[in-house]
Design a protein around this motif. Structure first.
Motif: not given
Length: 413
Positions: A245-249, A255-261, A266-270, A370-378
């Motif tokens: 879901p984070g990658y798709i968002t 936007s990395s900032a828009a994906t923070i929430p 996701i981090a909580r689930k992890n 795609f670069g942003t999605a890779a950033n936030v996933s990492g």
């Protein structure tokens, strides 16, 4: 009736297509084609003037901010993020230098470099930057470190707020003038590239480059989660599944900032503790740029090969090291990491305001999501590692021994 707002990427794609079409219209007199080329030339001069100010505005505040915070925890997060970014750059260069020459042949390079001479601007306005790029970099790093030291002594807030406000002004200029003007700037440059006849060869290369970039990004993200899983002695596949879901968002918002929430949830689930996820995820959204540097280095290497310019390991390593620092210290530049990288292209012999830089901006921004999605996933993989470091230290201090193979309680402490 509600108006539909066109995003930056569709505007850029439209500008590229129209530029190619207009450049091929033989029925148009040259003077008509020179009008958008003149506008692009004027915009290029303005961009050249703003670039040193960008460096000063973002790098000083970035360094001052990065050296404030939770001590060793901040240091560990920054070190892992910077290391991931550098490794991404090195891998991208290594793969690019091996794979790209397979389809960027000497014949194609010769065709690009020997293409017809482009049209000149109708007129130019002399607008010299107040500082050159090198002077701006040295000034920014010295002052950033100095302000950080002052803040450590409970001083320097006045000068820090001055440069913080200066940074906000630069952001405003970029948001209201530079970013909206990019489609027009790119249109004029693609008119010239199309007029010279080199655009067909360029486009025949870059769809292959992007396939390589996307593969590197996905493999890199998977590797980060595998490393995090091994380090935590947990199965990484659930972490990867949770990240979808984070990658798709990130793909949708660019936007990395828009994906923070979404990333924090996701981090909580992890199983990442509240203290860590609320600290690491927002921080990594600005300092971890694995996906972005993969794209930048791949595209830069491709154009260097295409234009028969040097791209040896020593040259590119210097660029990667500088770019890693610049992208960490200057995350606020709108338009993605390419805007932060722009001032440093001179390290590899590319003018920051020339046609090659324009080409890089266009190619980067069209796949920025795609670069942003890779950033936030990492970012979430790093959060898992930092959480393990944090809790291992605390458990050791309190002589607690966690059950082997089970995730640490996400709400401990």
């Amino acid at each position: 009736m509600k108006k539909t707002k066109i995003g930056l990427v569709p505007k850029l794609i439209i500008a590229i297509v129209l530029g190619i079409v207009f450049g091929q219209l033989d029925v148009l007199p040259a003077i008509i084609l020179q009008i958008p080329i003149t506008i692009s030339s004027l915009f290029s001069s303005l961009l050249s003037f703003i670039i040193p100010l960008m460096i000063i505005g973002y790098v000083i505040v970035g360094i001052a901010d990065l050296t404030q915070g939770a001590g060793k925890l901040l240091g560990a997060t920054t070190l892992i993020s910077y290391g991931s970014t550098l490794v991404g750059g090195v891998i991208a260069y290594t793969i690019a230098s091996i794979v790209f020459p397979m389809f960027i042949t000497p014949e194609l390079s010769q065709k690009v470099t020997e293409s017809g001479e482009g049209l000149a601007a109708l007129f130019t306005i002399p607008l010299e930057p107040m500082l050159d790029v090198t002077s701006a970099i040295v000034f920014a790093f010295l002052f950033g470190i100095g302000i950080s030291w002052l803040r450590g002594q409970n001083k320097g807030e006045t000068i820090y707020h001055f440069f913080s406000d200066f940074s906000a002004i630069i952001t405003r200029i970029l948001n209201t003038l530079v970013i909206p003007g990019l489609p027009i700037y790119i249109f004029g440059n693609f008119v010239n590239l199309s007029y010279t006849g080199s655009i067909q060869s360029i486009l025949s290369v870059f769809w292959r480059v992007f396939l390589v970039v996307l593969a590197l990004q996905l493999i890199g993200v998977l590797a980060l989660f595998v490393i995090a899983g091994i380090y935590r002695k947990e199965k990484p596949w659930q972490f990867i599944k949770n990240q979808v879901p984070g990658y798709i968002t990130a793909l949708g918002t660019q936007s990395s900032a828009a994906t923070i929430p979404v990333n924090i949830e996701i981090a909580r689930k992890n199983g990442v503790s509240r203290q860590i996820r609320e600290f690491v995820v927002p921080l990594c959204a600005t300092i971890h740029l694995y996906g972005s540097i993969t794209t930048v280095i791949s595209c830069v290497t491709a154009v260097l090969i295409m234009y028969d310019m040097p791209y040896d390991f020593q040259l590119m390593m210097g660029f990667i090291l500088i770019l890693g620092i610049a992208m960490v210290a200057a995350p606020g530049a709108p338009g993605g990491a390419i805007m932060s990288a722009l001032p440093f292209l001179t390290v590899v012999g590319i003018s920051a305001t020339g046609p090659i830089a324009t080409l890089l901006i266009s190619l980067y921004l069209t796949q920025d999501s795609f670069g942003t999605a890779a950033n936030v996933s990492g970012d979430n993989a790093i959060a898992l590692m930092v959480d393990k470091i944090y809790h291992t230290k605390i458990l050791k201090e309190k002589n607690w021994v966690p059950t082997r193979g089970k995730p640490i309680n996400s709400e401990v402490l």
